[in-house]
Write an enzyme that holds these catalytic residues in place. Structure first.
Site, short mmCIF file in Angstrom:
data_model
loop_
_atom_site.label_atom_id
_atom_site.label_comp_id
_atom_site.label_asym_id
_atom_site.label_seq_id
_atom_site.Cartn_x
_atom_site.Cartn_y
_atom_site.Cartn_z
N LYS A 124 -2.72 8.52 7.16
CA LYS A 124 -1.74 9.11 8.08
C LYS A 124 -2.40 9.72 9.30
CE LYS A 124 1.31 8.54 4.73
NZ LYS A 124 2.57 7.86 4.73
C1 LIG Z 1 -2.06 7.50 0.08
C2 LIG Z 1 -0.88 6.66 0.44
N1 LIG Z 1 -0.95 5.34 0.22
C3 LIG Z 1 0.08 4.54 0.53
C4 LIG Z 1 1.25 5.02 1.06
C5 LIG Z 1 2.33 4.06 1.41
O1 LIG Z 1 2.41 3.91 2.80
P1 LIG Z 1 3.78 3.47 3.48
O2 LIG Z 1 4.74 4.55 3.20
O3 LIG Z 1 3.45 3.35 4.90
O4 LIG Z 1 4.18 2.20 2.82
C6 LIG Z 1 1.37 6.40 1.29
C7 LIG Z 1 2.62 7.01 1.84
O5 LIG Z 1 3.67 6.49 1.81
C8 LIG Z 1 0.27 7.23 1.01
O6 LIG Z 1 0.33 8.52 1.28
N1 LIG Z 2 3.56 8.71 1.59
C1 LIG Z 2 4.22 9.43 2.60
C2 LIG Z 2 5.70 9.33 2.54
C3 LIG Z 2 6.28 9.45 3.91
O1 LIG Z 2 6.05 8.29 4.58
P1 LIG Z 2 5.96 8.13 6.14
O2 LIG Z 2 4.83 7.19 6.32
O3 LIG Z 2 7.26 7.59 6.54
O4 LIG Z 2 5.70 9.45 6.80
C4 LIG Z 2 3.70 10.83 2.57
O5 LIG Z 2 2.58 10.98 2.17
O6 LIG Z 2 4.35 11.77 2.92
#
Ligand SMILES: Cc1ncc(COP(=O)(O)O)c(C=O)c1O
Ligand SMILES: N[C@@H](CCOP(=O)(O)O)C(=O)O
Length: 463
Positions: A112
């Site tokens: 993120k």
């Molecule tokens: C460590 C981790 N891996 C994978 C994901 C999945 O990513 P996305 O929500 O973009 O599919 C998330 C959050 O959603 C995450 O925090």
């Molecule tokens: N895994 C995410 C969930 C939120 O997803 P987002 O990518 O739409 O912000 C988190 O860690 O909060």
């Protein structure tokens, strides 16, 4: 570059507009009106660029005239200057076929940071131009929250209310949010799941009793700028492994479908991608949707990969729009049906369009633990539970034999020490850059999982 809503009736906006708007006013998500295309020669010419330069080149067509190339480059320099690895998102080879793309070298140890370090700067830039301010309301299953708080803590023009599901994030994840002391940061633990929190966030955007008083903004991947920044590392990985001449497959541990949708965008821009593997935990709505068209929610089940304990996957709407004919009115109706019944069937066009690039796999707790052990014992790599889900899928999906597979390593294993220790016997240590996390005092409030409680709190505490 103009952006349109997946539900067809919100006004088209430029990049600055969508960055500050977050969610479209018709409840849809913004996507570029058309995809910018790069030729193989243009892609090849980016080989060897420093990450910040590559990022500026990939982002420029999406940013359009909202930032000059020079200003964009200053921002990418600043955003990626805080990463602990010179390559920002380095690749690690596991065996002759399998690679990890390490996305956890940012300040809060998850992928993120790659987007949120940039988004914090974009907020500052665009708000300063109009002398405005933004009240961010976000939902997190653990990682978005800390990355967003790190990116905006202390900013004068931004205030953030971050909702996390009480007891459903790891101790490290919670502390990375709740130990940040800044007057513009508000942490809220709600009774319920991430889906409940995300639904409340979307409702706030449509609630005039809130929007009449505060300009609401988004840090979740409903905000287009998040995804734009994530497209870059697909190019970075490909350019290091023979792209654009050779194709790669990517295995992406998936929850809200943002990270893997960024891969779809890279492919739309011209990056040769053999397959995007959508790897889910047992909260497998995306696997069911992609394998048999059934997009219906169940109860969110807590797993050892808590950040992916998600059923309603916001960005899937962007894919349905893009591969299903870009018909906003039809999608608005389909999504209204889903919001009422919590179930929908994909159309044939949506299924066929998705099948052209996406493959999916559901990975249970045993296979996840096995993948962690394989990485540890055979490759001397400790991976986190989310990455392990991607890795299991990467090793088990059928692909042409000569195609390398890159698994997105989305979090540092030290964010989930208990699950890693259970699977491998090793307890990963926190990197020094997170400092004295367990010595710092926490501050958050607990609220019942009702919209009224959250809305009341925000109205009562927003500056
Ligand atoms: C460590 C981790 N891996 C994978 C994901 C999945 O990513 P996305 O929500 O973009 O599919 C998330 C959050 O959603 C995450 O925090
Ligand atoms: N895994 C995410 C969930 C939120 O997803 P987002 O990518 O739409 O912000 C988190 O860690 O909060």
């Amino acid at each position: 570059m103009q952006y349109v809503s997946t539900r067809g009736s919100a006004p088209a906006l430029d990049f600055a507009g969508v960055t500050l708007a977050g969610l479209a006013s018709d409840g849809g998500l913004y996507v570029p009106e058309k995809w910018p295309r790069l030729s193989p020669d243009e892609i090849a010419a980016m080989r060897g660029l420093p990450y910040a330069e590559l990022a500026a080149r990939i982002m420029q067509p999406f940013v359009g005239e909202c930032l000059t190339p020079e200003r964009l480059r200053e921002l990418t320099d600043k955003a990626y200057g805080r990463f602990a690895h010179a390559a920002v998102t380095p690749l690690t080879q596991l065996d002759e076929r399998q690679w990890l793309l390490e996305l956890f070298h940012g300040p809060t140890l998850a992928f993120k940071d790659v987007a949120l370090q940039m988004l914090g700067l974009l907020f500052e830039e665009f708000l300063a131009r109009e002398d405005g301010s933004l009240t961010i309301v976000g939902a997190t299953s653990g990682d978005t929250g800390s990355a967003a708080i790190d990116a905006v803590a202390g900013l004068d023009r931004v205030e953030i209310f971050m909702l996390h599901p009480k007891g459903r994030v790891s101790d490290v994840q919670r502390r990375q949010m709740t130990t940040v002391r800044a007057p513009n940061v508000h942490n809220i633990a709600i009774d319920g799941s991430f889906d409940d929190a995300q639904a409340m966030v979307k409702r706030i955007f449509a609630d005039e009793s809130v929007t009449a008083k505060h300009r609401i903004g988004a840090v979740n991947s409903i905000n287009w700028a998040r995804l734009m920044a994530q497209v870059v590392y697909y190019f970075a990985a490909s350019l290091q492994l023979g792209g654009p001449e050779h194709k790669l497959a990517f295995s992406v541990p998936t929850g809200n479908f943002g990270d893997v949708f960024a891969g779809h965008v890279a492919a739309r821009m011209g990056l040769p991608i053999e397959r995007l593997i959508v790897a889910t935990n047992t909260n497998d709505i995306l696997h069911r949707a992609l394998s048999n068209g059934d997009y219906s929610t169940g109860t969110v089940t807590p797993t050892s990969a808590p950040s992916m304990d998600i059923q309603v996957s916001s960005n899937f709407e962007r894919l349905l729009f893009d591969v299903g004919g870009r018909d906003g009115a039809a999608l608005a109706e389909q999504m209204r049906g889903f919001e009422t019944s919590k179930a929908m069937q994909l159309t044939n066009a949506q299924r066929d369009g998705a099948a052209a690039l996406f493959t999916s796999m559901r990975v249970d707790e045993d296979d996840m633990a096995r993948a962690m052990r394989w990485a540890c014992e055979e490759c001397a790599e400790i991976v986190d539970p989310h990455t392990a889900i991607g890795l299991h899928a990467a090793r088990n999906v059928q692909l042409p034999a000569d195609v390398p597979v890159v698994t997105l390593a989305t979090a540092h294993p030290a964010k989930f020490p208990d699950a890693v220790e259970r699977a491998t016997g090793s307890r990963p240590a926190l990197p020094a850059r997170v400092g004295d996390l367990f010595a710092r005092e926490e501050a958050f409030i607990e609220l019942p999982g009702t919209y009224e409680a959250v809305r009341g709190h925000i109205l009562g505490h927003a500056a």
